[in-house]
Write a protein that holds these residues in place. Structure first.
Motif, PDB file in Angstrom:
ATOM      1  N   PHE A  20      -8.302 -93.053 -61.590  1.00  8.73           N
ATOM      2  CA  PHE A  20      -9.011 -92.022 -62.881  1.00  8.73           C
ATOM      3  C   PHE A  20      -8.944 -92.655 -64.077  1.00  8.73           C
ATOM      4  O   PHE A  20      -9.866 -92.354 -64.986  1.00  8.73           O
ATOM      5  CB  PHE A  20      -8.188 -90.848 -62.828  1.00  8.73           C
ATOM      6  N   GLY A  21      -7.805 -93.229 -64.557  1.00  5.13           N
ATOM      7  CA  GLY A  21      -7.759 -93.831 -65.787  1.00  5.13           C
ATOM      8  C   GLY A  21      -8.757 -94.867 -65.962  1.00  5.13           C
ATOM      9  O   GLY A  21      -9.369 -95.127 -67.110  1.00  5.13           O
ATOM     10  N   LEU A  22      -9.133 -95.877 -65.025  1.00  2.00           N
ATOM     11  CA  LEU A  22     -10.233 -96.623 -65.080  1.00  2.00           C
ATOM     12  C   LEU A  22     -11.493 -95.894 -65.262  1.00  2.00           C
ATOM     13  O   LEU A  22     -12.493 -96.431 -66.086  1.00  2.00           O
ATOM     14  CB  LEU A  22     -10.447 -97.480 -63.791  1.00  2.00           C
ATOM     15  N   LEU A  23     -11.974 -94.854 -64.579  1.00  4.29           N
ATOM     16  CA  LEU A  23     -13.150 -94.218 -64.871  1.00  4.29           C
ATOM     17  C   LEU A  23     -13.150 -93.561 -66.317  1.00  4.29           C
ATOM     18  O   LEU A  23     -14.182 -93.338 -66.568  1.00  4.29           O
ATOM     19  CB  LEU A  23     -13.259 -92.934 -63.713  1.00  4.29           C
ATOM     20  N   TRP A  24     -11.973 -93.065 -66.742  1.00  2.00           N
ATOM     21  CA  TRP A  24     -11.884 -92.660 -68.212  1.00  2.00           C
ATOM     22  C   TRP A  24     -12.407 -93.737 -69.146  1.00  2.00           C
ATOM     23  O   TRP A  24     -12.858 -93.414 -69.914  1.00  2.00           O
ATOM     24  CB  TRP A  24     -10.362 -92.475 -68.282  1.00  2.00           C
ATOM     25  N   PHE A  45     -13.428 -82.017 -66.237  1.00  2.00           N
ATOM     26  CA  PHE A  45     -13.956 -81.659 -64.835  1.00  2.00           C
ATOM     27  C   PHE A  45     -13.685 -82.809 -64.058  1.00  2.00           C
ATOM     28  O   PHE A  45     -13.458 -82.669 -62.657  1.00  2.00           O
ATOM     29  CB  PHE A  45     -15.326 -81.291 -65.103  1.00  2.00           C
ATOM     30  N   THR A  46     -14.050 -83.955 -64.542  1.00  2.64           N
ATOM     31  CA  THR A  46     -13.669 -85.238 -63.615  1.00  2.64           C
ATOM     32  C   THR A  46     -12.239 -85.150 -63.121  1.00  2.64           C
ATOM     33  O   THR A  46     -12.109 -85.380 -62.027  1.00  2.64           O
ATOM     34  CB  THR A  46     -13.989 -86.556 -64.218  1.00  2.64           C
ATOM     35  N   GLY A  47     -11.174 -84.916 -64.078  1.00  7.07           N
ATOM     36  CA  GLY A  47      -9.930 -84.832 -63.467  1.00  7.07           C
ATOM     37  C   GLY A  47      -9.935 -83.653 -62.384  1.00  7.07           C
ATOM     38  O   GLY A  47      -8.974 -83.903 -61.513  1.00  7.07           O
ATOM     39  N   PHE A  48     -10.528 -82.505 -62.525  1.00  7.66           N
ATOM     40  CA  PHE A  48     -10.191 -81.513 -61.516  1.00  7.66           C
ATOM     41  C   PHE A  48     -10.890 -82.058 -60.453  1.00  7.66           C
ATOM     42  O   PHE A  48     -10.218 -81.729 -59.030  1.00  7.66           O
ATOM     43  CB  PHE A  48     -11.068 -80.171 -61.833  1.00  7.66           C
ATOM     44  N   THR A  49     -12.201 -82.533 -60.173  1.00  7.79           N
ATOM     45  CA  THR A  49     -12.503 -82.821 -59.074  1.00  7.79           C
ATOM     46  C   THR A  49     -11.865 -84.088 -58.328  1.00  7.79           C
ATOM     47  O   THR A  49     -11.846 -84.284 -57.080  1.00  7.79           O
ATOM     48  CB  THR A  49     -13.924 -83.503 -59.019  1.00  7.79           C
ATOM     49  N   PHE A  50     -11.012 -85.049 -59.107  1.00  6.38           N
ATOM     50  CA  PHE A  50     -10.348 -86.095 -58.514  1.00  6.38           C
ATOM     51  C   PHE A  50      -9.023 -85.253 -57.725  1.00  6.38           C
ATOM     52  O   PHE A  50      -8.667 -85.780 -56.633  1.00  6.38           O
ATOM     53  CB  PHE A  50      -9.556 -86.828 -59.593  1.00  6.38           C
ATOM     54  N   ILE A  65     -15.297 -75.482 -53.819  1.00  4.77           N
ATOM     55  CA  ILE A  65     -14.388 -75.447 -55.089  1.00  4.77           C
ATOM     56  C   ILE A  65     -15.237 -76.307 -56.161  1.00  4.77           C
ATOM     57  O   ILE A  65     -15.316 -75.804 -57.298  1.00  4.77           O
ATOM     58  CB  ILE A  65     -12.976 -76.114 -54.713  1.00  4.77           C
ATOM     59  N   LYS A  66     -15.629 -77.393 -55.568  1.00  3.40           N
ATOM     60  CA  LYS A  66     -16.382 -78.287 -56.692  1.00  3.40           C
ATOM     61  C   LYS A  66     -17.930 -77.577 -57.273  1.00  3.40           C
ATOM     62  O   LYS A  66     -17.976 -77.659 -58.505  1.00  3.40           O
ATOM     63  CB  LYS A  66     -16.687 -79.520 -56.215  1.00  3.40           C
ATOM     64  N   GLY A  67     -18.260 -76.974 -56.108  1.00  2.00           N
ATOM     65  CA  GLY A  67     -19.635 -76.274 -56.735  1.00  2.00           C
ATOM     66  C   GLY A  67     -19.375 -75.159 -57.711  1.00  2.00           C
ATOM     67  O   GLY A  67     -20.038 -74.770 -58.619  1.00  2.00           O
ATOM     68  N   LEU A  68     -18.036 -74.453 -57.504  1.00  2.00           N
ATOM     69  CA  LEU A  68     -17.551 -73.404 -58.328  1.00  2.00           C
ATOM     70  C   LEU A  68     -17.338 -73.761 -59.819  1.00  2.00           C
ATOM     71  O   LEU A  68     -17.660 -73.121 -60.826  1.00  2.00           O
ATOM     72  CB  LEU A  68     -16.521 -72.572 -57.733  1.00  2.00           C
ATOM     73  N   ALA A  69     -16.706 -75.141 -59.806  1.00  2.00           N
ATOM     74  CA  ALA A  69     -16.402 -75.560 -61.082  1.00  2.00           C
ATOM     75  C   ALA A  69     -17.553 -76.263 -61.976  1.00  2.00           C
ATOM     76  O   ALA A  69     -17.673 -75.894 -62.994  1.00  2.00           O
ATOM     77  CB  ALA A  69     -15.615 -77.030 -60.807  1.00  2.00           C
ATOM     78  N   LEU A 120     -25.412 -84.192 -64.150  1.00  8.04           N
ATOM     79  CA  LEU A 120     -23.995 -85.114 -64.601  1.00  8.04           C
ATOM     80  C   LEU A 120     -22.814 -84.852 -63.830  1.00  8.04           C
ATOM     81  O   LEU A 120     -21.680 -85.762 -63.392  1.00  8.04           O
ATOM     82  CB  LEU A 120     -24.011 -85.368 -65.871  1.00  8.04           C
ATOM     83  N   LEU A 121     -22.344 -83.516 -63.729  1.00 10.66           N
ATOM     84  CA  LEU A 121     -21.406 -83.065 -63.069  1.00 10.66           C
ATOM     85  C   LEU A 121     -21.097 -83.402 -61.642  1.00 10.66           C
ATOM     86  O   LEU A 121     -20.353 -83.593 -61.270  1.00 10.66           O
ATOM     87  CB  LEU A 121     -21.158 -81.343 -63.211  1.00 10.66           C
ATOM     88  N   VAL A 122     -22.502 -83.169 -60.984  1.00  5.57           N
ATOM     89  CA  VAL A 122     -22.301 -83.371 -59.730  1.00  5.57           C
ATOM     90  C   VAL A 122     -22.481 -84.956 -59.473  1.00  5.57           C
ATOM     91  O   VAL A 122     -21.564 -85.293 -58.333  1.00  5.57           O
ATOM     92  CB  VAL A 122     -23.918 -83.092 -58.989  1.00  5.57           C
ATOM     93  N   LEU A 123     -22.779 -85.706 -60.112  1.00  5.60           N
ATOM     94  CA  LEU A 123     -22.495 -87.256 -60.121  1.00  5.60           C
ATOM     95  C   LEU A 123     -21.059 -87.482 -60.171  1.00  5.60           C
ATOM     96  O   LEU A 123     -20.492 -88.345 -59.300  1.00  5.60           O
ATOM     97  CB  LEU A 123     -23.498 -87.839 -61.020  1.00  5.60           C
ATOM     98  N   MET A 124     -20.124 -86.775 -61.221  1.00  4.11           N
ATOM     99  CA  MET A 124     -18.868 -87.031 -61.165  1.00  4.11           C
ATOM    100  C   MET A 124     -18.189 -86.590 -60.049  1.00  4.11           C
ATOM    101  O   MET A 124     -17.243 -87.272 -59.636  1.00  4.11           O
ATOM    102  CB  MET A 124     -18.360 -86.573 -62.555  1.00  4.11           C
ATOM    103  N   ALA A 125     -18.520 -85.505 -59.373  1.00  2.00           N
ATOM    104  CA  ALA A 125     -17.793 -84.951 -58.217  1.00  2.00           C
ATOM    105  C   ALA A 125     -18.070 -86.065 -57.098  1.00  2.00           C
ATOM    106  O   ALA A 125     -17.012 -86.517 -56.202  1.00  2.00           O
ATOM    107  CB  ALA A 125     -18.365 -83.686 -57.782  1.00  2.00           C
ATOM    108  N   ILE A 126     -19.425 -86.592 -57.143  1.00  2.00           N
ATOM    109  CA  ILE A 126     -19.476 -87.641 -56.020  1.00  2.00           C
ATOM    110  C   ILE A 126     -18.882 -88.776 -56.075  1.00  2.00           C
ATOM    111  O   ILE A 126     -18.194 -89.443 -55.180  1.00  2.00           O
ATOM    112  CB  ILE A 126     -21.274 -87.919 -55.873  1.00  2.00           C
ATOM    113  N   ILE A 127     -18.744 -89.379 -57.404  1.00  2.00           N
ATOM    114  CA  ILE A 127     -17.870 -90.362 -57.816  1.00  2.00           C
ATOM    115  C   ILE A 127     -16.416 -90.517 -57.519  1.00  2.00           C
ATOM    116  O   ILE A 127     -15.812 -91.270 -57.099  1.00  2.00           O
ATOM    117  CB  ILE A 127     -18.190 -90.834 -59.305  1.00  2.00           C
TER     118      ILE A 127
END
Length: 721
Positions: A20-24, A45-50, A65-69, A120-127
């Motif tokens: 996650f730090g590298l993605l940051w 949001f990215t941290g939550f999906t992680f 849960i991710k869709g609700l986020a 963008l949010l869907v992309l971060m969830a997939i990542i």
């Protein structure tokens, strides 16, 4: 066994946090470039999906849960009405219709910010899921770290993003991630125990000590400047056609740097008997990137008056889009006009027309072609008047080596005129070059003048004039940056004293303040004829010598020895000047040859590295085919004992290459059982049984050689898959 499972879970948490730090770090350049508005909500949001991905919930629960986020995030950022209210539903319906139509029609520019954020949010969830699968499940952290390194390097090189502090975090994250991931892979293959205490003491503590020591030493060591020219301008030059400016007068000088395209558009004609530079305005606040005016100009009416001084006329063309009036130095007045009224800013010496376009009529003004002598410039006080002390302004971020260079150039000089002449000559004697293309733009944390003086040493009038003003101010001499046009080209159609000025004649130079003379222009730019601006160097002593020489001519003829000595001196001076010119040309040619050689080496190394990389990629992709070809070539059959023995040794080598090594306390049968358990096969046991029978028995031939060859090839495929 329970302790081992708990420890591995704890290590997996550490690995995932580092991922996650590298993605940051991937998001940091986008924040620096202002690529999107809501940086912190996206990071949360990215941290939550992680976290949701790491919990490994059932797939439907995870998607819900991710869709609700995503829904909650978009509502908080873009929807102002209460949730599910009438206006809320209307806004949602409008967004759906607009974006659906834009996607169907392929009008990507019409996609709204709301839909872009959803994507963008869907992309971060997939990542988050892909990183979990790649790093935790597959244990392939190396590819992730290499991609991160390449990405940050490219962003640091080709954008304004600076990876200074990010580089330290990158080293820490990558080192720790590779160590943890590599140890877990080794532990899984060899079945080694992993205890928390020994793990921390024997791995993390030494790593932290070495990393901290390395960072401290790197900060303490001296910094070596680059020895080769920067290749980035060369690499980006073919793609910067739309970035380069077009030469000409412009109002905005806050960001200087970069090359420009030539433009010979005719702007105005001037009828003048003694032309010099055409002045428009001056600016006095240097920001480290360009120039700004100290404050908005305060104009006052300029009363026309006539006198007996020389007169000039200006005839603007339609291409001249500026409302300011260009005028030569030492303007004395303006003619009475029915079409133009004038205003003047005394401090910046800017003249403009009031409520009229200067291109609509001929402008007539008076000027005095007057030049100061050196003695006149030296007569005044060296004190800087209070009203002009702001012309000593320099930004606090100006590097110290600029001040040191100013002190070196003006060492032993006390008068402002001597300092100005020394700095003006410095650019012509220190290897600077005039060039209008492939001019580097200073980085985000780099000073414009510092970069020109110590890094590139190539540029055009803006570089030279700005650098001279900064050096003068660093030496305590008040000066300002002035812009306008050079005198232009004299027409050849029979009209006398008519000069045509084009966009290519746009220019900038320096004005130095002297107490008894006011502002006097200086020309530091290499290749420009400064004769219209340079003050005469005739002094009283020179006049006295001239008068004496005149008297001598009327009374006595000069002696032959004196004339011969003078002739010899002139010849020697001419020879010295010619040798200096030849030496300069030779040095320039040698410098160009060295640069060409460096570029050849860079291109050669780049091609070699590219071909090597391609070859390695091909070998890696075709590794199974190459190994099988080698086996069939080297060991065509297993009918002979020696061939089978060598093939089995080669198999052990392949296993060792994959970090599956036979321990000294293991028997071949035990090792073969471990290999089969790892790859979920039974081929290794059969091959080992045949090998031990051949090794310790007296068989001269291999039984069922064809079946063993099939088992052998099948096992090789599993190992290299």
């Amino acid at each position: 066994m329970r302790e081992k499972k708990m420890t591995r879970t704890w290590v997996d948490v550490c690995i995932y946090l580092i991922s996650f730090g590298l993605l940051w770090l991937w998001l940091e350049p986008l924040q620096a470039l202002d690529a999107f508005q809501y940086y912190m909500p996206l990071l949360l949001f990215t941290g939550f999906t992680f976290v949701v991905t790491f919990l490994q919930l059932p797939i439907l629960a995870s998607l819900f849960i991710k869709g609700l986020a995503v829904f909650f995030m978009v509502d908080r950022l873009y929807f102002t009405a209460p949730l599910f209210s009438r206006s809320w539903r209307g806004f949602l319906r409008e967004q759906v219709v607009i974006n659906y139509q834009a996607v169907i029609d392929r009008h990507w520019a019409e996609i709204t910010d709301v839909f872009q954020m959803v994507l963008l949010l869907v992309l971060m969830a997939i990542i988050s899921y892909l990183i979990y699968f790649w790093v935790i499940v597959m244990r392939r952290a190396f590819v992730y770290t290499v991609l991160t390194l390449i990405y940050l390097t490219v962003m640091d090189t080709f954008t304004v993003f600076q990876a200074n502090s990010t580089a330290y975090l990158l080293v820490f994250f990558v080192s720790l991630l590779l160590i943890l991931n590599g140890y877990l892979k080794l532990q899984r293959r060899l079945g080694l125990p992993l205890k928390s205490s020994s793990f921390l003491l024997r791995l993390l503590v030494p790593f932290s000590i070495v990393l901290i020591a390395s960072l401290f030493i790197s900060q303490s060591l001296p910094y070596l400047t680059p020895q080769w020219p920067d290749p980035v301008p060369f690499l980006t030059a073919p793609f910067e056609d739309g970035v380069e400016r077009t030469v000409g007068y412009g109002e905005d000088d806050t960001q200087l740097g970069g090359g420009f395209n030539h433009d010979d558009t005719l702007l105005f004609e001037a009828t003048i008997s003694d032309p010099n530079y055409w002045r428009i305005e001056s600016k006095d606040i240097y920001t480290g990137k360009g120039w700004e005016a100290q404050q908005p100009p305060d104009f006052m009416p300029m009363t026309p008056f006539d006198n007996n001084q020389a007169q000039f006329e200006l005839n603007y063309f339609e291409a001249a889009t500026f409302d300011k009036v260009v005028y030569p130095y030492y303007l004395t007045g303006v003619e009475e006009s029915d079409t133009h009224q004038y205003e003047i800013n005394i401090e910046q010496e800017v003249i403009r027309t009031v409520d009229t376009d200067p291109t609509e009529a001929v402008i007539q003004m008076n000027y005095d072609p007057f030049y100061f002598t050196e003695d006149h410039l030296r007569m005044g006080s060296r004190e800087v008047p209070t009203e002009w002390r702001h012309l000593l302004q320099l930004p606090s971020s100006l590097p110290e080596r600029v001040y040191q260079l100013a002190d070196e150039i003006t060492a032993g000089l006390s008068h402002p005129y001597d300092k100005a002449i020394a700095i003006e000559r410095y650019f012509r004697t220190s290897g600077f070059q005039y060039r209008t293309t492939d001019i580097p733009v200073p980085e985000l944390d780099e000073d414009y003048v510092d970069q020109f003086l110590f890094e590139s040493k190539v540029g055009y009038c803006d570089n030279f004039s700005t650098a001279m003003v900064v050096l003068l101010r660093a030496a305590g001499v008040p000066a300002r940056w002035t812009k306008g046009f050079t005198q232009g080209e004299r027409v050849t159609d029979g009209r006398e004293d008519v000069y045509q000025v084009r966009s290519d004649n746009a220019h900038s130079w320096v004005e130095v303040y002297f107490n008894n003379a006011g502002f006097v222009p200086f020309e530091p730019t290499i290749g420009f004829d400064a004769s219209p601006l340079v003050t005469e160097t005739t002094t009283e002593a020179d006049d006295t010598d001239t008068d004496s020489a005149t008297d001598d001519e009327t009374t006595d003829e000069p002696s032959t020895d004196e004339s011969e000595e003078t002739s010899e001196t002139e010849e020697n001076n001419q020879q010295v000047e010619e040798s200096e010119e030849i030496t300069t040309e030779e040095e320039t040619a040698a410098s160009q040859e060295r640069d060409e050689t460096r570029w050849r080496v860079i291109w050669l190394l780049s091609i070699v590295l590219l071909l090597t990389g391609l070859l390695l990629i091909v070998v890696y992709k075709q590794r199974l085919t190459l190994v099988l070809w080698y086996i069939n070539k080297r060991y065509p059959t297993f009918n002979h004992v020696k061939q089978f023995e060598h093939a089995y040794q080669f198999l052990l080598f392949i296993l060792a290459f994959k970090s599956i090594i036979k321990q000294r306390t293991e028997t071949l049968l035990t090792f073969s059982a471990r290999v089969d358990d790892y790859f979920k096969t039974a081929e290794m046991r059969r091959l080992t049984a045949a090998y031990t029978q051949v090794l310790y028995g007296e068989e001269k031939e291999i039984v069922a050689a064809n079946h063993l060859k099939e088992d052998y090839l099948q096992l090789i495929k599993r190992i290299l898959a």
